[in-house]
Design a protein around this motif. Sequence first.
Motif, short mmCIF file in Angstrom:
data_model
loop_
_atom_site.label_atom_id
_atom_site.label_comp_id
_atom_site.label_asym_id
_atom_site.label_seq_id
_atom_site.Cartn_x
_atom_site.Cartn_y
_atom_site.Cartn_z
N ALA A 1 8.88 -1.19 5.08
CA ALA A 1 8.32 -0.60 6.40
C ALA A 1 8.63 0.72 6.89
O ALA A 1 9.85 1.17 6.43
N ARG A 2 8.01 1.22 7.85
CA ARG A 2 8.45 2.46 8.08
C ARG A 2 7.97 2.63 9.79
O ARG A 2 6.80 1.79 10.09
N ILE A 3 8.60 3.54 10.43
CA ILE A 3 8.49 3.71 11.82
C ILE A 3 8.67 5.21 12.28
O ILE A 3 9.73 5.79 11.91
N ASN A 4 7.85 5.58 13.19
CA ASN A 4 8.14 6.88 13.75
C ASN A 4 8.93 7.15 14.76
O ASN A 4 9.45 6.15 15.25
N TRP A 5 9.13 8.34 15.13
CA TRP A 5 10.01 8.45 16.45
C TRP A 5 9.63 7.73 17.60
O TRP A 5 10.60 7.19 18.09
N SER A 6 8.45 8.02 17.99
CA SER A 6 7.97 7.14 19.18
C SER A 6 8.04 5.87 19.12
O SER A 6 7.88 5.12 20.11
N GLY A 7 8.01 5.13 17.73
CA GLY A 7 7.86 3.62 17.78
C GLY A 7 6.56 3.31 17.67
O GLY A 7 6.25 2.16 17.65
N LEU A 8 5.51 4.16 18.11
CA LEU A 8 4.34 3.87 18.24
C LEU A 8 3.28 3.33 16.93
O LEU A 8 2.46 2.73 16.83
N ASN A 9 3.88 4.23 15.75
CA ASN A 9 3.32 3.96 14.46
C ASN A 9 4.33 3.25 13.64
O ASN A 9 5.30 3.89 13.44
N THR A 10 3.73 2.14 13.00
CA THR A 10 4.63 1.43 12.19
C THR A 10 3.52 1.14 10.83
O THR A 10 2.31 1.11 10.88
N TYR A 11 4.15 1.10 9.71
CA TYR A 11 3.60 0.76 8.45
C TYR A 11 4.30 -0.12 7.71
O TYR A 11 5.43 -0.28 7.76
N TYR A 12 3.78 -0.90 6.89
CA TYR A 12 4.24 -2.11 6.20
C TYR A 12 3.86 -2.17 4.69
O TYR A 12 2.45 -2.01 4.59
N GLY A 13 4.77 -2.84 4.00
CA GLY A 13 4.05 -2.96 2.73
C GLY A 13 3.24 -4.22 2.77
O GLY A 13 3.48 -5.22 3.53
N ASP A 14 2.47 -4.45 1.78
CA ASP A 14 1.42 -5.41 1.90
C ASP A 14 1.91 -6.76 1.89
O ASP A 14 1.27 -7.54 2.63
N SER A 15 2.96 -7.24 1.45
CA SER A 15 3.27 -8.85 1.51
C SER A 15 4.31 -8.88 2.67
O SER A 15 4.47 -10.08 2.96
N MET A 16 4.62 -7.97 3.45
CA MET A 16 5.22 -7.85 4.61
C MET A 16 4.72 -8.20 5.93
O MET A 16 5.18 -8.47 7.10
N MET A 17 3.41 -7.56 5.80
CA MET A 17 2.56 -7.57 7.16
C MET A 17 2.39 -9.05 7.65
O MET A 17 2.22 -10.02 7.04
N GLY A 18 2.77 -9.17 9.09
CA GLY A 18 2.73 -10.40 9.65
C GLY A 18 3.85 -10.96 9.83
O GLY A 18 4.29 -12.04 10.35
N ARG A 19 4.94 -10.68 8.80
CA ARG A 19 6.06 -11.40 8.88
C ARG A 19 7.11 -10.55 9.23
O ARG A 19 8.28 -11.10 9.70
N PHE A 20 7.10 -9.40 8.92
CA PHE A 20 8.15 -8.43 9.17
C PHE A 20 7.89 -7.67 10.22
O PHE A 20 6.66 -7.05 10.50
N THR A 21 8.86 -7.13 11.21
CA THR A 21 8.52 -6.29 12.32
C THR A 21 9.71 -5.04 12.35
O THR A 21 10.73 -5.40 12.45
N VAL A 22 9.30 -3.84 12.34
CA VAL A 22 10.35 -2.68 12.24
C VAL A 22 9.97 -2.09 13.61
O VAL A 22 9.21 -1.95 14.17
#
Length: 118
Positions: free
Chosen positions: A49-70
């Motif tokens: 997972a990755r998150i930008n400075w503002s927290g508004l943009n987050t990105y996840y690996g395929d198997s993490m989507m919906g289960r993990f939150t950054v």
Amino acid sequence: QVQLRESGGGLVQAGGSLRLSCSNSGRTFSNYDMGWYRQVPGEERKFVARINWSGLNTYYGDSMMGRFTVSRENAENTVYLQMNSLRPDDTAVYYCFLDLPGSSTLYWGQGTQVTVSS
């Protein structure tokens, strides 16, 4: 200098949850991304997972989507990873990273072990 330290790893049963934290105790900056990778022995480090400075943009690996939150708390120089519905194949060492603008490399923490039992 950046000094990242992760915490929150441990042993959990399948279906359970863990929350990882990573704080930068070194020099502070602004406008940088943070996130997580994980690694199993003998395999390459994989994006989580990755998150930008503002927290508004987050990105996840395929198997993490919906289960993990950054998420992050800039006032505390900390990034979090909330992991729910954990599975045995989530077992790995989890590393946080900090990506400074203009830097050619990522800064890494020392890693924290997450073990999910079946």
